[in-house]
Design an enzyme around this catalytic site. Structure first.
Site, PDB file in Angstrom:
ATOM      1  N   GLY A  13      45.182  60.893 130.767  1.00 35.08           N
ATOM      2  CA  GLY A  13      46.428  61.623 130.955  1.00 35.08           C
ATOM      3  C   GLY A  13      47.505  61.225 129.975  1.00 35.08           C
ATOM      4  O   GLY A  13      48.697  61.411 130.243  1.00 35.08           O
ATOM      5  N   ASN A  15      48.127  62.537 126.930  1.00 31.27           N
ATOM      6  CA  ASN A  15      48.788  63.733 126.382  1.00 31.27           C
ATOM      7  C   ASN A  15      49.671  64.393 127.437  1.00 31.27           C
ATOM      8  O   ASN A  15      50.767  64.860 127.138  1.00 31.27           O
ATOM      9  CB  ASN A  15      47.758  64.725 125.840  1.00 31.27           C
ATOM     10  CG  ASN A  15      47.280  64.324 124.455  1.00 31.27           C
ATOM     11  OD1 ASN A  15      48.040  64.408 123.502  1.00 31.27           O
ATOM     12  ND2 ASN A  15      46.051  63.853 124.361  1.00 31.27           N
ATOM     13  N   ASN A 104      45.703  74.110 123.848  1.00 32.03           N
ATOM     14  CA  ASN A 104      44.799  72.980 123.982  1.00 32.03           C
ATOM     15  C   ASN A 104      45.041  72.053 122.800  1.00 32.03           C
ATOM     16  O   ASN A 104      45.541  72.473 121.757  1.00 32.03           O
ATOM     17  CB  ASN A 104      43.342  73.451 123.969  1.00 32.03           C
ATOM     18  CG  ASN A 104      42.373  72.298 124.205  1.00 32.03           C
ATOM     19  OD1 ASN A 104      42.646  71.400 125.018  1.00 32.03           O
ATOM     20  ND2 ASN A 104      41.251  72.284 123.495  1.00 32.03           N
ATOM     21  N   HIS A 106      42.869  69.337 120.384  1.00 30.55           N
ATOM     22  CA  HIS A 106      41.520  68.901 120.046  1.00 30.55           C
ATOM     23  C   HIS A 106      41.627  67.746 119.060  1.00 30.55           C
ATOM     24  O   HIS A 106      42.408  67.820 118.098  1.00 30.55           O
ATOM     25  CB  HIS A 106      40.742  70.067 119.430  1.00 30.55           C
ATOM     26  CG  HIS A 106      39.310  69.712 119.166  1.00 30.55           C
ATOM     27  ND1 HIS A 106      38.371  69.670 120.171  1.00 30.55           N
ATOM     28  CD2 HIS A 106      38.671  69.348 118.032  1.00 30.55           C
ATOM     29  CE1 HIS A 106      37.206  69.301 119.651  1.00 30.55           C
ATOM     30  NE2 HIS A 106      37.366  69.103 118.362  1.00 30.55           N
TER      31      HIS A 106
END
Ligand code: GRF
Length: 193
Positions: A13, A15, A104, A106
């Site tokens: 967690g 981010n 998102n 990556h």
């Protein structure tokens, strides 16, 4: 604008925490409305609660996942969804409901090192195995496929000769926290502009 962070069952967690703290400090121009986790015992849940952000536990298994998720997001009046360590494919209904509003992050420079099987430490192992001299992270919009939506921004780091997947992951993660805050701000600007 109000955003939710969707986390996975195993992620730390970090981010999520970067987005929430950014929202508190003003570094992120949006309000942290909700964290959605698949299980109560996901490590990110305790972290979200400690930060004082409402948490909805929405199990992925079982009937009607898309409806249950949409209802949690709707109740919290969420306008933007940020995936952070969320490991499943989002149901098409949810992607459609939030089209152009799902982000998102990556841990590589997409379109390289994305797609099926490219998650967590596997990404960094593949980058090192390929002999790349740089890596980084990518914030992108989410469509119904893995890692294929439009790229909003990237941040780069060098791959050093004595890097292991773990040391590279750490260097990239520091940049992820900055990139995700910047990426969310970019999306908010676009949606409001
Ligand atoms: C990050 O490396 C992110 O790029 C990937 O999953 C990891 C989640 O880490 N999608 P954390 O839970 O945010 O610390």
């Amino acid at each position: 604008m109000r955003f939710a962070v969707l986390v996975g069952s195993k992620g730390r967690g970090s981010n999520m925490a970067a987005l929430i703290s950014g929202s508190f400090s003003g570094a992120v121009q949006a309000e942290a409305a909700l964290v959605v986790a698949p299980r109560e015992d996901a490590p990110a849940v305790a972290r979200a609660r400690a930060l004082g952000v409402p948490v909805a536990v929405v199990p992925i298994k079982g009937e009607g996942y898309a409806g249950r998720l949409l209802s949690a997001l709707g109740s919290a009046r969420v306008e933007i969804v940020c995936l952070a360590g969320y490991m499943s494919l989002l149901p098409g209904e949810v992607v459609a409901a939030f089209e152009g509003r799902i982000l998102n992050i990556h841990p590589a420079l997409l379109p390289k090192f994305g797609g099926k099987g490219m998650y967590g430490i596997h990404v960094h192992e593949a980058v090192i195995a390929a002999g790349e001299s740089e890596s980084g992270c990518t914030v992108h919009l989410v469509d119904e496929r893995y890692d294929e939506g439009a790229i909003l921004l990237q941040r780069r780091v060098p791959v050093l000769p004595d890097d292991t997947a773990e040391t590279l992951a750490e260097r990239v993660l520091d940049q992820e926290h900055i990139a995700y805050q910047d990426g969310l701000n970019l999306l908010v600007e676009r949606l409001q502009g």
